[in-house]
Design an enzyme around this catalytic site. Structure first.
Site, PDB file in Angstrom:
ATOM      1  N   GLU A  49     117.246 -22.907  37.222  1.00  0.00           N
ATOM      2  CA  GLU A  49     118.108 -23.368  37.266  1.00  0.00           C
ATOM      3  C   GLU A  49     119.389 -23.692  37.305  1.00  0.00           C
ATOM      4  O   GLU A  49     120.285 -23.539  36.465  1.00  0.00           O
ATOM      5  CB  GLU A  49     117.480 -25.327  36.154  1.00  0.00           C
TER       6      GLU A  49
ATOM      7  N   GLU B 153     108.650 -26.387  38.482  1.00  0.00           N
ATOM      8  CA  GLU B 153     108.663 -27.202  38.396  1.00  0.00           C
ATOM      9  C   GLU B 153     108.693 -28.789  38.721  1.00  0.00           C
ATOM     10  O   GLU B 153     109.494 -28.806  39.216  1.00  0.00           O
ATOM     11  CB  GLU B 153     109.969 -27.073  36.986  1.00  0.00           C
TER      12      GLU B 153
END
Ligand code: BMA
Length: 381
Positions: free
Chosen positions: A185, A301
């Site tokens: 991320e 995810e």
């Protein structure tokens, strides 16, 4: 043979990875790792594996009970991809940041391998400058690069990561291939390696150093490297910190659906529409760049906390991903009730959960793969 492949690729989808050009960045990868990679390449555009974080370790109503899995209790099959996080290993802790003991995690990883499934590992590493957690955004990247004040300390952390990864092996000494997704991320603002806290050059240098250290110094040859961003607004945001095709095997995206607690039907509907739109827009960029650089891709995810929409799996998630040649989709962990936040924290269905019936429908989709199917494919041979 080559032209046959090219024609086959063209027919499947313009974004499918070209098997002639696809190559692991580690030329010394173990035979099991190469086999896994080749299978992922040939499954691209045909199948999407389903994954779940911490699946074998605990579920919404249980913890550390051998053989259990919330997913299995819904569909009588296990996920094809098992996600784990090694945050805490850098200190030599015995449990990870979510209190999963590393010795159990190791057992589960070996078990997943024997099930014919895939393991992926992320690393919510603490801040090496302050000792705070991943969410302590005190600047640290610059300090841990070669020449930085905390470089050798960071290397001692990487050594613990390397030792753990190398300890993942079968009784016969086969090193278990891992999809490794460090510094994930990267475009978000919540981790110390996030976009506001280091320059693109610093991020890329951190990535390069990490990969080269594990591969060339510690001689770990069972990793498939996964580059990962959170959702993004445009292509430059996705590629800004991309270390280049010599340094990643798979490009991936994390994105979650969100809605207020106890949202109305209308709010849920709107949040689903918004999520589906952004997911599709982002995946389009991910698979295009992946195609261009001959890389695999994944939705590494995702989820909708506590899955408040009954038909979320087929109507929202599957609809959004089915036309993209991603290798897998992984939903986050089934923690259960979170006292500190006074809410449920889970992303996969469990027996009796509202969306369980719809998850059975997802299981039946021809495009989706779970562990009974991957076992037959023999991913490691
Ligand atoms: C987050 C939450 C946290 C957890 C972290 C790392 O999304 O699930 O509770 O500590 O991931 O697994």
């Amino acid at each position: 043979m080559k032209s046959f492949y090219l024609i086959a690729c063209f027919l499947l989808s313009e974004w499918v990875i070209n098997p002639v050009c696809a190559q692991l960045i580690d030329s010394m990868a173990t035979s099991e790792t190469k086999a896994l990679y080749n299978h992922l390449v040939s499954l691209s555009g045909k199948k999407i594996m389903f994954g779940h974080q911490d699946d074998l370790a605990y579920g919404v109503h249980w913890k550390y009970e051998d053989g259990r899995s919330d997913i299995k209790e819904v569909i009588n099959d296990f996920p094809a991809v098992f996600g784990w996080d090694i945050g805490g290993i850098e200190h030599g802790h015995s449990n990870n940041l979510d209190s999963v003991p590393f010795d159990r995690m190791k057992k589960y990883i070996i078990e997943a391998y024997h099930k014919g499934a895939i393991n992926t590992i992320s690393w919510h590493t603490d801040n090496p400058v302050t000792g705070g957690n991943s969410w302590d955004t005190t600047r640290a990247v610059k300090e841990i690069l070669p020449g930085g004040k905390h470089h050798s300390f960071f290397v001692s952390w990487l050594d613990r990561v390397a030792t753990f990864l190398n300890s993942l092996e079968t009784n016969n000494g086969v090193k278990i291939p891992i999809l490794f997704r460090p510094f994930h991320e990267l475009n978000g603002g919540w981790f110390w390696w996030g976009r506001p806290y280091c320059s693109p050059e610093e991020y890329k240098a951190l990535w390069k150093f990490t990969i080269e250290y594990l591969r060339d110094v510690r001689h770990i040859h069972q990793l498939i490297y996964v580059y990962n961003t959170n959702s993004f607004s445009n292509e430059p945001e996705f590629t800004e910190r991309y270390p280049g095709k010599e340094l990643a095997d798979m490009l991936s995206l994390d994105i979650y659906q969100r809605a207020p607690l106890n949202a109305s039907k209308e709010q849920l509907k709107n949040s689903s529409l918004k999520f589906e739109k952004q997911l599709k827009e982002n995946l389009k960029v991910v698979v295009q760049i992946a195609h261009q650089d001959h890389k695999l891709s994944a939705l590494s995810e995702t989820g909708f906390e506590a899955i408040p929409v009954r038909d979320w799996w087929t109507r929202v998630l599957y609809n959004a991903i089915k036309d993209f040649p991603i290798s897998y989709v992984l939903v986050w962990r089934n923690h259960g009730f979170m006292e500190a936040k006074n809410k449920m924290h889970y992303f996969a269905p469990f027996k009796g959960q509202k969306s369980a019936g719809d998850f059975k429908k997802l299981y039946k989709k021809k495009r989706m793969l779970f562990s009974k199917a991957t076992k037959k494919i023999n991913l490691y041979q």
